[in-house]
Write a protein that holds these residues in place. Structure first.
Motif, short mmCIF file in Angstrom:
data_model
loop_
_atom_site.label_atom_id
_atom_site.label_comp_id
_atom_site.label_asym_id
_atom_site.label_seq_id
_atom_site.Cartn_x
_atom_site.Cartn_y
_atom_site.Cartn_z
N VAL A 16 0.86 -1.18 0.00
CA VAL A 16 0.00 0.00 0.00
C VAL A 16 0.90 1.24 0.00
O VAL A 16 2.06 1.18 0.41
N ASP A 17 0.36 2.34 -0.46
CA ASP A 17 1.16 3.54 -0.64
C ASP A 17 1.81 4.02 0.66
O ASP A 17 2.92 4.56 0.64
N SER A 18 1.13 3.83 1.77
CA SER A 18 1.63 4.38 3.03
C SER A 18 2.94 3.74 3.49
O SER A 18 3.67 4.32 4.31
N VAL A 19 3.26 2.56 2.98
CA VAL A 19 4.50 1.88 3.41
C VAL A 19 5.44 1.62 2.25
O VAL A 19 6.56 1.12 2.46
N LYS A 20 5.01 1.93 1.05
CA LYS A 20 5.84 1.66 -0.13
C LYS A 20 7.16 2.41 -0.01
O LYS A 20 7.17 3.60 0.29
N GLY A 21 8.25 1.71 -0.22
CA GLY A 21 9.57 2.31 -0.12
C GLY A 21 10.18 2.25 1.27
O GLY A 21 11.37 2.53 1.43
N ARG A 22 9.39 1.91 2.28
CA ARG A 22 9.92 1.78 3.65
C ARG A 22 9.83 0.35 4.16
O ARG A 22 10.69 -0.10 4.90
N PHE A 23 8.78 -0.36 3.78
CA PHE A 23 8.57 -1.73 4.21
C PHE A 23 8.82 -2.67 3.03
O PHE A 23 8.45 -2.35 1.90
N PHE A 24 9.43 -3.81 3.34
CA PHE A 24 9.78 -4.74 2.27
C PHE A 24 9.46 -6.17 2.71
O PHE A 24 9.86 -6.59 3.80
N VAL A 25 8.78 -6.88 1.83
CA VAL A 25 8.40 -8.27 2.08
C VAL A 25 9.39 -9.20 1.39
O VAL A 25 9.82 -8.94 0.26
N SER A 26 9.74 -10.26 2.07
CA SER A 26 10.54 -11.32 1.46
C SER A 26 10.10 -12.64 2.04
O SER A 26 9.38 -12.68 3.04
N GLN A 27 10.50 -13.71 1.38
CA GLN A 27 10.12 -15.02 1.88
C GLN A 27 11.26 -16.00 1.70
O GLN A 27 12.05 -15.90 0.76
N ASP A 28 11.35 -16.92 2.63
CA ASP A 28 12.27 -18.05 2.53
C ASP A 28 11.39 -19.29 2.39
O ASP A 28 10.87 -19.80 3.39
#
Length: 126
Positions: free
Chosen positions: A61-73
């Motif tokens: 969502v725009d409010s976290v774009k560029g600050r929060f990042f999702v990854s998965q193992d």
């Protein structure tokens, strides 16, 4: 149903970073839409990001774009959420959730998410 357990929440100063983890077990489908949500006191639960575990880029969502990042193992059945440049308004309980609904560039309705973790608290002070 998938069992989800979040961890990594902490009390930090504004500007600091955290990495939240969501460990999954008991899943029977090969792929899920995994989402990160948060809920601050007195506010509704809001979706932050999703990722289709079968492949594809995360959606934010725009409010976290560029600050929060999702990854998965995938091998460890673990989903991560990296929170950078934290602000006081990021203070909330953070949850991960799983849905069998396919997701791409969107967050399905909360009702689609069948499994939820217990949450992990993030507190950011000025």
């Amino acid at each position: 149903q998938v069992q989800l357990v979040e961890s990594g929440g902490d009390s930090v100063q504004a500007g600091e970073s955290l990495r939240l983890s969501c460990s999954a077990s008991g899943h029977k489908s090969s792929s899920y839409c995994m989402g990160w949500f948060r809920q601050a006191p007195g506010k509704e639960r809001e979706g932050l990001a999703t990722i289709w575990t079968g492949g594809g880029s995360p959606y934010y969502v725009d409010s976290v774009k560029g600050r929060f990042f999702v990854s998965q193992d995938v091998s460890a059945n673990t989903l991560y959420l990296r929170l950078n440049s934290l602000r006081a308004e990021d203070t909330a309980m953070y949850y991960c959730a799983a849905a069998r609904t396919y997701c791409y560039k969107q967050i399905p309705p909360l009702s689609d998410f069948e499994s939820w973790g217990q949450g992990t608290q993030v507190t950011v002070s000025q």
